[in-house]
Motif scaffolding. Structure first.
Motif, short mmCIF file in Angstrom:
data_model
loop_
_atom_site.label_atom_id
_atom_site.label_comp_id
_atom_site.label_asym_id
_atom_site.label_seq_id
_atom_site.Cartn_x
_atom_site.Cartn_y
_atom_site.Cartn_z
N LYS A 56 -18.56 -14.02 53.38
CA LYS A 56 -18.03 -15.26 52.82
C LYS A 56 -18.31 -15.27 51.32
O LYS A 56 -19.44 -15.02 50.89
CB LYS A 56 -18.71 -16.49 53.45
CG LYS A 56 -18.50 -16.59 54.94
CD LYS A 56 -17.10 -17.03 55.26
CE LYS A 56 -16.91 -17.17 56.76
NZ LYS A 56 -15.69 -16.59 57.24
N ILE A 57 -17.28 -15.54 50.54
CA ILE A 57 -17.42 -15.58 49.09
C ILE A 57 -17.01 -16.97 48.64
O ILE A 57 -15.83 -17.31 48.66
CB ILE A 57 -16.56 -14.50 48.41
CG1 ILE A 57 -16.81 -13.12 49.04
CG2 ILE A 57 -16.85 -14.46 46.91
CD1 ILE A 57 -15.83 -12.06 48.62
N GLU A 58 -17.98 -17.78 48.27
CA GLU A 58 -17.73 -19.18 47.93
C GLU A 58 -17.15 -19.36 46.52
O GLU A 58 -16.44 -20.31 46.26
CB GLU A 58 -19.02 -20.00 48.07
CG GLU A 58 -19.64 -19.94 49.45
CD GLU A 58 -18.77 -20.54 50.54
OE1 GLU A 58 -18.02 -21.49 50.25
OE2 GLU A 58 -18.82 -20.03 51.68
N THR A 59 -17.52 -18.47 45.61
CA THR A 59 -17.10 -18.62 44.22
C THR A 59 -17.01 -17.24 43.56
O THR A 59 -17.63 -16.29 44.02
CB THR A 59 -18.11 -19.49 43.44
OG1 THR A 59 -17.71 -19.57 42.08
CG2 THR A 59 -19.52 -18.93 43.49
N ASP A 60 -16.22 -17.17 42.49
CA ASP A 60 -16.14 -15.90 41.75
C ASP A 60 -17.18 -15.87 40.63
O ASP A 60 -17.24 -14.92 39.87
CB ASP A 60 -14.74 -15.65 41.21
CG ASP A 60 -14.28 -16.67 40.19
OD1 ASP A 60 -15.11 -17.46 39.69
OD2 ASP A 60 -13.09 -16.69 39.88
N GLU A 61 -18.03 -16.89 40.56
CA GLU A 61 -19.06 -16.95 39.52
C GLU A 61 -19.98 -15.75 39.62
O GLU A 61 -20.49 -15.42 40.69
CB GLU A 61 -19.88 -18.23 39.67
CG GLU A 61 -20.86 -18.45 38.54
CD GLU A 61 -21.57 -19.79 38.66
OE1 GLU A 61 -22.76 -19.82 38.35
OE2 GLU A 61 -20.92 -20.77 39.07
N GLY A 62 -20.17 -15.06 38.52
CA GLY A 62 -21.04 -13.89 38.49
C GLY A 62 -20.34 -12.61 38.89
O GLY A 62 -20.94 -11.54 38.82
N GLN A 76 -24.07 -9.02 51.47
CA GLN A 76 -23.72 -9.93 52.56
C GLN A 76 -23.71 -9.19 53.90
O GLN A 76 -24.22 -9.71 54.90
CB GLN A 76 -22.36 -10.57 52.32
CG GLN A 76 -22.39 -11.68 51.30
CD GLN A 76 -21.81 -12.97 51.85
OE1 GLN A 76 -21.00 -12.95 52.76
NE2 GLN A 76 -22.25 -14.06 51.29
N ILE A 77 -23.13 -8.00 53.91
CA ILE A 77 -23.06 -7.22 55.15
C ILE A 77 -24.49 -6.90 55.62
O ILE A 77 -24.81 -7.06 56.81
CB ILE A 77 -22.25 -5.92 54.94
CG1 ILE A 77 -20.77 -6.27 54.72
CG2 ILE A 77 -22.42 -4.98 56.12
CD1 ILE A 77 -19.91 -5.12 54.26
N ALA A 78 -25.34 -6.48 54.70
CA ALA A 78 -26.73 -6.13 55.06
C ALA A 78 -27.49 -7.37 55.58
O ALA A 78 -28.26 -7.26 56.54
CB ALA A 78 -27.44 -5.55 53.85
N ASN A 79 -27.26 -8.53 54.97
CA ASN A 79 -27.96 -9.75 55.37
C ASN A 79 -27.45 -10.31 56.70
O ASN A 79 -28.16 -11.08 57.35
CB ASN A 79 -27.85 -10.82 54.28
CG ASN A 79 -28.65 -10.46 53.06
OD1 ASN A 79 -29.62 -9.73 53.11
ND2 ASN A 79 -28.21 -10.99 51.91
N ASN A 80 -26.23 -9.95 57.07
CA ASN A 80 -25.64 -10.49 58.30
C ASN A 80 -25.91 -9.62 59.52
O ASN A 80 -25.47 -9.95 60.61
CB ASN A 80 -24.13 -10.68 58.12
CG ASN A 80 -23.81 -11.81 57.17
OD1 ASN A 80 -24.57 -12.74 57.01
ND2 ASN A 80 -22.67 -11.73 56.51
N LYS A 81 -26.61 -8.52 59.33
CA LYS A 81 -26.87 -7.63 60.47
C LYS A 81 -28.10 -8.06 61.22
O LYS A 81 -28.95 -8.73 60.77
CB LYS A 81 -27.02 -6.19 59.99
CG LYS A 81 -25.70 -5.62 59.59
CD LYS A 81 -25.77 -4.14 59.38
CE LYS A 81 -24.36 -3.64 59.13
NZ LYS A 81 -24.26 -2.26 58.92
#
Length: 81
Positions: A56-62, A76-81
């Protein structure tokens, strides 16, 4: 398929660029001339492409370069495993 290759394909498709124009160091706004709407569509397509990984990408900030985006998605993939 690596995260970069998937993201590269999406950017090439959305912006009508050549693959060699989209590298890890490429800046979205300066080099690819992507505006906010372009980035929004790219981020939506990335969420769809990585749906099985719950990205999930909430914003393009950064997210200035392609590397920033690849790193964000990989984290994100690593944190969702």
């Amino acid at each position: 398929m690596s995260t970069f290759v998937k993201i590269q394909e999406i950017i090439v498709d959305q912006l009508g660029k050549e693959e060699d124009e989209v590298q890890l160091t490429t800046n979205f706004r300066e080099e690819l001339e992507a505006d906010s709407l372009d980035l929004f569509q790219i981020l939506n397509d990335i969420e769809d492409a990585f749906e099985d990984d719950n990205v999930k990408i909430e914003t393009d900030e950064g997210l200035v370069t392609v590397q920033d985006l690849v790193t964000f998605v990989d984290n994100q993939i690593a944190n969702n495993k």
